[in-house]
Every structure is written in structure tokens, then in C-alpha cells.
Scaffold this motif. Structure first.
Motif, mmCIF file in Angstrom:
data_model
loop_
_atom_site.group_PDB
_atom_site.id
_atom_site.type_symbol
_atom_site.label_atom_id
_atom_site.label_comp_id
_atom_site.label_asym_id
_atom_site.label_seq_id
_atom_site.Cartn_x
_atom_site.Cartn_y
_atom_site.Cartn_z
ATOM 1 N N TYR A 1 -14.597 -5.932 -2.808
ATOM 2 C CA TYR A 1 -13.841 -4.690 -2.984
ATOM 3 C C TYR A 1 -13.936 -4.195 -4.425
ATOM 4 O O TYR A 1 -13.887 -2.984 -4.686
ATOM 5 C CB TYR A 1 -12.377 -4.892 -2.589
ATOM 6 C CG TYR A 1 -11.550 -5.632 -3.608
ATOM 7 C CD1 TYR A 1 -10.890 -4.951 -4.623
ATOM 8 C CD2 TYR A 1 -11.446 -7.019 -3.570
ATOM 9 C CE1 TYR A 1 -10.140 -5.628 -5.566
ATOM 10 C CE2 TYR A 1 -10.698 -7.703 -4.503
ATOM 11 C CZ TYR A 1 -10.048 -7.010 -5.500
ATOM 12 O OH TYR A 1 -9.315 -7.680 -6.434
ATOM 13 N N ILE B 1 0.837 -1.204 0.000
ATOM 14 C CA ILE B 1 0.000 0.000 0.000
ATOM 15 C C ILE B 1 0.870 1.253 0.000
ATOM 16 O O ILE B 1 0.557 2.245 -0.665
ATOM 17 C CB ILE B 1 -0.944 -0.008 1.217
ATOM 18 C CG1 ILE B 1 -1.942 -1.166 1.099
ATOM 19 C CG2 ILE B 1 -1.699 1.315 1.327
ATOM 20 C CD1 ILE B 1 -2.797 -1.369 2.332
ATOM 21 N N MET C 1 -6.099 -0.390 7.823
ATOM 22 C CA MET C 1 -5.731 -1.805 7.867
ATOM 23 C C MET C 1 -4.987 -2.137 9.154
ATOM 24 O O MET C 1 -5.255 -3.160 9.804
ATOM 25 C CB MET C 1 -4.861 -2.156 6.660
ATOM 26 C CG MET C 1 -4.447 -3.617 6.605
ATOM 27 S SD MET C 1 -3.174 -3.944 5.373
ATOM 28 C CE MET C 1 -1.757 -3.138 6.137
ATOM 29 N N CYS D 1 -6.043 4.171 3.919
ATOM 30 C CA CYS D 1 -6.236 2.715 3.829
ATOM 31 C C CYS D 1 -5.198 1.969 4.655
ATOM 32 O O CYS D 1 -5.517 0.983 5.336
ATOM 33 C CB CYS D 1 -6.150 2.267 2.373
ATOM 34 S SG CYS D 1 -7.537 2.791 1.361
ATOM 35 N N SER E 1 0.739 4.228 -2.767
ATOM 36 C CA SER E 1 0.582 5.642 -2.414
ATOM 37 C C SER E 1 1.756 6.464 -2.927
ATOM 38 O O SER E 1 1.584 7.605 -3.376
ATOM 39 C CB SER E 1 0.466 5.790 -0.891
ATOM 40 O OG SER E 1 -0.646 5.081 -0.400
ATOM 41 N N TYR F 1 -3.508 -10.130 0.424
ATOM 42 C CA TYR F 1 -4.841 -9.722 0.879
ATOM 43 C C TYR F 1 -5.720 -10.946 1.116
ATOM 44 O O TYR F 1 -6.326 -11.109 2.180
ATOM 45 C CB TYR F 1 -5.450 -8.782 -0.163
ATOM 46 C CG TYR F 1 -6.933 -8.546 -0.028
ATOM 47 C CD1 TYR F 1 -7.458 -7.893 1.082
ATOM 48 C CD2 TYR F 1 -7.810 -8.961 -1.032
ATOM 49 C CE1 TYR F 1 -8.818 -7.661 1.195
ATOM 50 C CE2 TYR F 1 -9.168 -8.732 -0.928
ATOM 51 C CZ TYR F 1 -9.671 -8.084 0.184
ATOM 52 O OH TYR F 1 -11.016 -7.855 0.293
#
Length: 220
Positions: A84, A24, A146, A142, A28, A61
Motif C-alpha cells: 500500500y 477510516i 473494505m 475505501c 474521512s 489492518y
């Protein structure tokens, strides 16, 4: 494709949460690079960084969902895990369109300016930076979400079940309200009926309404 195999081999024996966090963060960072430069080569780099982040996070995930799911509810958890795509497609496409219309479209350079290779005007560069920064911030949100979930909900106890029940009631309410809004939007607030958004809105309505009904009957 070869890079996917390499990344999978490197991360296969690592714990899910650290790997997803790194993935992640990479995603980003890809948006952050887009926000900080208008160079064509940096644009290519940002896509590569984002893609690597997706390669890192995505496989873990499903692994994480399988690890935290109770033995008798693994199928339910995995079913929810695939939703999702519905949320991303419905919320992401509409959010992206709204942001584009309000942030980028007013300052998009003309074809003549692009063809001549002229630099972006200061206002256009600022707006583009703001546009991509929004997605970089969403990635950070996010990541934090998480980590908080793993901290407070990963173990199944009566306390965590009660806490999760309250949160899910709120989320199901949001899903139902969002589904209702997008249903009205797809039918009445646009020049032509948007059938894809209409179907996705129905899914959200069914998920929200069904989730509320089941949750209220099964209060822990």
C-alpha cells in the motif's frame, strides 16, 4: 505517542473490521472538516481527527490480513499488505500534485494577502472546499470497498477464489498499465526525469506483469 498507546489498549480486543471502519470514518471526517471551514483552529482539529483515525485503523489492518490469510499463504498476504505504501506514494503524490495544479494553484492568495490576514476570496474558498472534499469522498470509497471485500471475499471457497481471480486479473492489468503510464510520464512528460516515480513505475510494471503471468498459469 501516549495517545497511540491508549487507542491500542482500547481496540486491542475488538474485531478488526468495525475498528478499521471507525478509523477510516475518522480519517474521512478529518478531510471533511478541512472542506467545511477555513478556521486555523478547525485546521488543527482536522489534523487531530485524521491522526486518531490512522491510529485506530492502521494496527488492525495487519491483524485483519493475518486473520483472513490461509495458513500456507500468510507470508504472501503480508507481503502484499505492505505494498500500500508503493501505491499510496505513487498514485497519491501524483494525484495530489495534479489536483493542486488544477484546483488550488490558480486561486492561491498572494503573500501580501496572507500576511495581512485577509479572508479568502469566494472562489478560493470554493476551490479549497472541493479539493478536500475529493479526499473525504475517497475515504468513503475505501470504507465501502473494505466492507464489500469482507462480505464477498473473506472466506476461502472455490466460488470466492474464482471471483477473486477475475478481479485480480483486472487489478494486475491496471497495475501494468499504470506502471507503463508513469514510466513514460517520469521519463518524457516532465522537464526533468523523476527518478522516484520511475522506480515506483517499474515496481508497478513488475507487479502487474508478474501477477498476470502467475494468475493465468494458476487459473482456479
Amino acid at each position: 505517542v501516549l495517545l497511540v498507546v491508549l487507542v491500542s489498549r482500547i481496540t486491542t480486543k475488538m474485531k478488526a473490521i468495525p475498528v478499521m471502519a471507525v478509523g477510516i470514518a475518522f480519517g474521512s471526517a478529518g478531510f471533511l472538516i478541512l472542506a467545511l471551514t477555513s478556521s486555523a483552529w478547525m485546521f488543527v482539529l482536522s489534523i487531530a481527527v485524521f491522526s486518531i483515525g490512522e491510529m485506530i485503523a492502521h494496527p488492525k489492518y495487519y491483524s485483519y490480513v493475518g486473520l483472513i490469510a490461509p495458513q500456507d499463504k500468510k507470508a504472501v498476504y503480508m507481503g502484499y499488505a505492505f505494498l500500500y505504501g508503493v501505491f499510496g506514494s505513487l498514485i497519491g503524490t501524483n494525484l495530489g500534485a495534479v489536483l493542486y495544479e488544477n484546483i488550488l494553484k490558480p486561486v492561491v492568495p498572494s503573500a501580501r494577502v496572507v500576511k495581512a490576514g485577509l479572508p479568502l476570496a469566494a472562489e478560493a474558498a470554493t476551490q479549497a472546499k472541493s479539493f478536500w472534499l475529493i479526499f473525504a469522498v475517497l475515504g468513503g470509497v475505501c470504507l465501502i470497498g473494505m466492507l464489500l471485500y469482507n462480505r464477498f471475499f473473506s472466506e476461502e471457497t472455490h466460488k470466492t477464489n474464482r471471483r477473486a481471480w477475475k478481479i485480480m486479473l483486472g487489478l494486475y492489468s491496471v497495475f501494468a498499465l499504470a506502471g507503463f503510464y508513469f514510466l513514460i510520464y517520469s521519463l518524457f512528460l516532465v522537464p526533468e526525469i523523476q527518478w522516484r516515480t520511475f522506480v515506483q513505475a517499474l515496481i508497478l510494471l513488475l507487479l502487474g506483469g508478474g501477477g498476470l503471468s502467475i494468475s493465468l498459469r494458476g487459473k482456479p
